[in-house]
Design a protein around this motif. Structure first.
Motif, short mmCIF file in Angstrom:
data_model
loop_
_atom_site.label_atom_id
_atom_site.label_comp_id
_atom_site.label_asym_id
_atom_site.label_seq_id
_atom_site.Cartn_x
_atom_site.Cartn_y
_atom_site.Cartn_z
N ARG A 29 -5.55 0.41 16.09
CA ARG A 29 -4.75 -0.31 17.05
C ARG A 29 -3.72 0.61 17.69
O ARG A 29 -3.28 1.59 17.10
CB ARG A 29 -4.04 -1.48 16.37
N GLY A 30 -3.33 0.27 18.92
CA GLY A 30 -2.50 1.17 19.70
C GLY A 30 -1.02 1.07 19.44
O GLY A 30 -0.25 0.82 20.37
N GLU A 31 -0.59 1.24 18.21
CA GLU A 31 0.83 1.31 17.87
C GLU A 31 1.18 2.74 17.48
O GLU A 31 0.34 3.48 16.97
CB GLU A 31 1.16 0.36 16.72
N SER A 32 2.42 3.12 17.72
CA SER A 32 2.86 4.46 17.36
C SER A 32 2.86 4.62 15.84
O SER A 32 2.88 3.65 15.08
CB SER A 32 4.27 4.71 17.90
N LYS A 37 4.35 2.69 10.40
CA LYS A 37 5.15 2.87 9.19
C LYS A 37 6.08 1.68 8.99
O LYS A 37 6.18 1.14 7.87
CB LYS A 37 5.97 4.16 9.30
N PHE A 38 6.75 1.25 10.05
CA PHE A 38 7.65 0.10 9.95
C PHE A 38 6.87 -1.16 9.56
O PHE A 38 7.36 -1.98 8.78
CB PHE A 38 8.36 -0.12 11.28
N MET A 39 5.68 -1.34 10.10
CA MET A 39 4.88 -2.53 9.79
C MET A 39 4.53 -2.58 8.31
O MET A 39 4.55 -3.65 7.69
CB MET A 39 3.62 -2.54 10.65
N GLU A 40 4.21 -1.45 7.72
CA GLU A 40 3.90 -1.45 6.29
C GLU A 40 5.15 -1.76 5.47
O GLU A 40 5.09 -2.51 4.49
CB GLU A 40 3.31 -0.11 5.85
N ILE A 41 6.30 -1.21 5.87
CA ILE A 41 7.54 -1.50 5.16
C ILE A 41 7.87 -2.99 5.26
O ILE A 41 8.23 -3.63 4.27
CB ILE A 41 8.70 -0.65 5.74
N ILE A 42 7.74 -3.54 6.46
CA ILE A 42 8.00 -4.97 6.67
C ILE A 42 7.04 -5.81 5.84
O ILE A 42 7.44 -6.80 5.20
CB ILE A 42 7.88 -5.32 8.17
N ASP A 43 5.77 -5.43 5.82
CA ASP A 43 4.77 -6.19 5.07
C ASP A 43 5.08 -6.21 3.59
O ASP A 43 5.03 -7.26 2.94
CB ASP A 43 3.39 -5.58 5.32
N ARG A 127 -4.35 3.69 7.55
CA ARG A 127 -3.60 4.94 7.68
C ARG A 127 -3.18 5.17 9.13
O ARG A 127 -2.08 5.64 9.41
CB ARG A 127 -4.44 6.12 7.18
N ARG A 128 -4.06 4.79 10.08
CA ARG A 128 -3.75 5.02 11.49
C ARG A 128 -3.98 3.78 12.34
O ARG A 128 -4.34 3.88 13.51
CB ARG A 128 -4.60 6.18 12.02
N GLY A 129 -3.78 2.63 11.80
CA GLY A 129 -3.98 1.40 12.55
C GLY A 129 -3.89 0.21 11.62
O GLY A 129 -3.29 0.28 10.56
N PHE A 230 -6.65 3.16 3.70
CA PHE A 230 -7.98 3.33 4.30
C PHE A 230 -7.89 3.99 5.67
O PHE A 230 -7.02 3.71 6.47
CB PHE A 230 -8.67 1.98 4.44
N GLU A 231 -8.86 4.89 5.92
CA GLU A 231 -8.92 5.60 7.20
C GLU A 231 -9.71 4.82 8.24
O GLU A 231 -9.37 4.81 9.41
CB GLU A 231 -9.59 6.98 6.99
N THR A 232 -10.81 4.21 7.83
CA THR A 232 -11.73 3.57 8.77
C THR A 232 -12.01 2.13 8.37
O THR A 232 -11.75 1.71 7.24
CB THR A 232 -13.06 4.33 8.81
#
Length: 276
Positions: A29-32, A37-43, A127-129, A230-232
């Motif tokens: 997904r197209g997030e920076s 990183k913030f989304m995982e902390i919030i989750d 990891r990237r989305g 997970f990467e993919t």
């Protein structure tokens, strides 16, 4: 010899393997990187304090040294489908044009398998989305009957999971969900109506009815998702699938003593006959 069109070949493979095509075409997904990183902390924090709204979550982030204001927190929480239970006891956004069905579980004793099924969607960090995961659960046994991953929030992957559960386990008397647009969509409800299943939807003040699947999400994330990064999409599907098999088949559930969810599902009718 005539060759199949590539997209037709993919559709056939998806049908045979019961996979969502969205997972095969997964793109991060197209997030920076900072937002992810913030989304995982919030989750992680929301699993601990599900009453945190955007204001409290932003304060928590700032106390931890993260430069993340309330407006960004609010947008990310909406993207992740995180709704604080004290503020609005619904776990997803309603669609104004969709029919809302009445809540049917008030005062109902749920004592056997296939009496009530329930469902929910959760955000799965990568990891990237990120992806979205839907699960269909038998309320009494807590067994996960089916699940699907998707990189979008359309109703399609929820419908696929529902159809698989019905094909494998028969039908419940009642199907309960929140009022999210995926579950109120005509595409989803028509499957239930065609199967002559009663539809129940959580109303105001009934957020507690989501607690079984919320506990599932918490265990899944701490025991599988956060440990693997997970990467993919294929890696996520394989890892989550292995964990759900472990949860169903090998992990005793606190609601049933030493029995796993699969054992509780398989033996619930026997216990009812013995009690009678």
């Amino acid at each position: 010899m005539k060759q199949d069109h590539p997209d037709l070949s993919v559709r056939r493979q998806c049908s045979l393997l019961s996979l969502a095509r969205s997972g095969l075409y997964y793109q991060p997904r197209g997030e920076s990187a900072e937002n992810l990183k913030f989304m995982e902390i919030i989750d992680r924090q929301f699993l601990e304090t599900p009453w945190y709204g955007s204001r409290q979550m932003a304060r928590h982030m700032q106390r931890e040294g993260h430069r993340c204001g309330r407006h960004r927190v609010r947008r990310l929480m909406r993207l992740m489908r995180l709704v604080p239970i004290y503020q609005e006891p619904k776990t997803s956004k309603k669609h104004p044009a969709h029919k809302i069905y009445p809540y049917l579980l008030r005062g109902l004793a749920i004592t056997r398998r296939n009496q009530v099924w329930c469902t929910d969607i959760s955000y799965i960090p990568m990891r990237r989305g990120f992806l979205y995961l839907v699960a269909i659960m038998d309320w009494h046994s807590r067994k996960v009957l089916s699940w699907r991953l998707s990189n979008s929030m359309d109703a399609g992957f929820c419908v696929e999971a529902l159809k698989e559960a019905l094909a494998r386990y028969g039908k419940p008397k009642i199907f309960n969900s929140d009022q999210g647009s995926q579950f109120t969509s005509t595409e989803f409800t028509e499957v239930l109506l065609d199967a002559k299943v009663q539809i129940s939807m959580d109303g105001r003040g009934r957020w507690i009815d989501n607690r079984m699947i919320e506990r599932l999400w918490r265990s899944l994330k701490y025991e599988c998702v956060y440990l693997n990064a997970f990467e993919t999409g294929s890696e996520a599907r394989k890892g989550i699938g292995a964990w759900i098999s472990y949860y169903n088949e090998k992990r005793p559930h606190s609601s049933h003593g030493l029995l796993t969810p699969s054992e509780a599902y398989d033996t619930s009718d026997q216990y009812l006959k013995a009690a009678a």
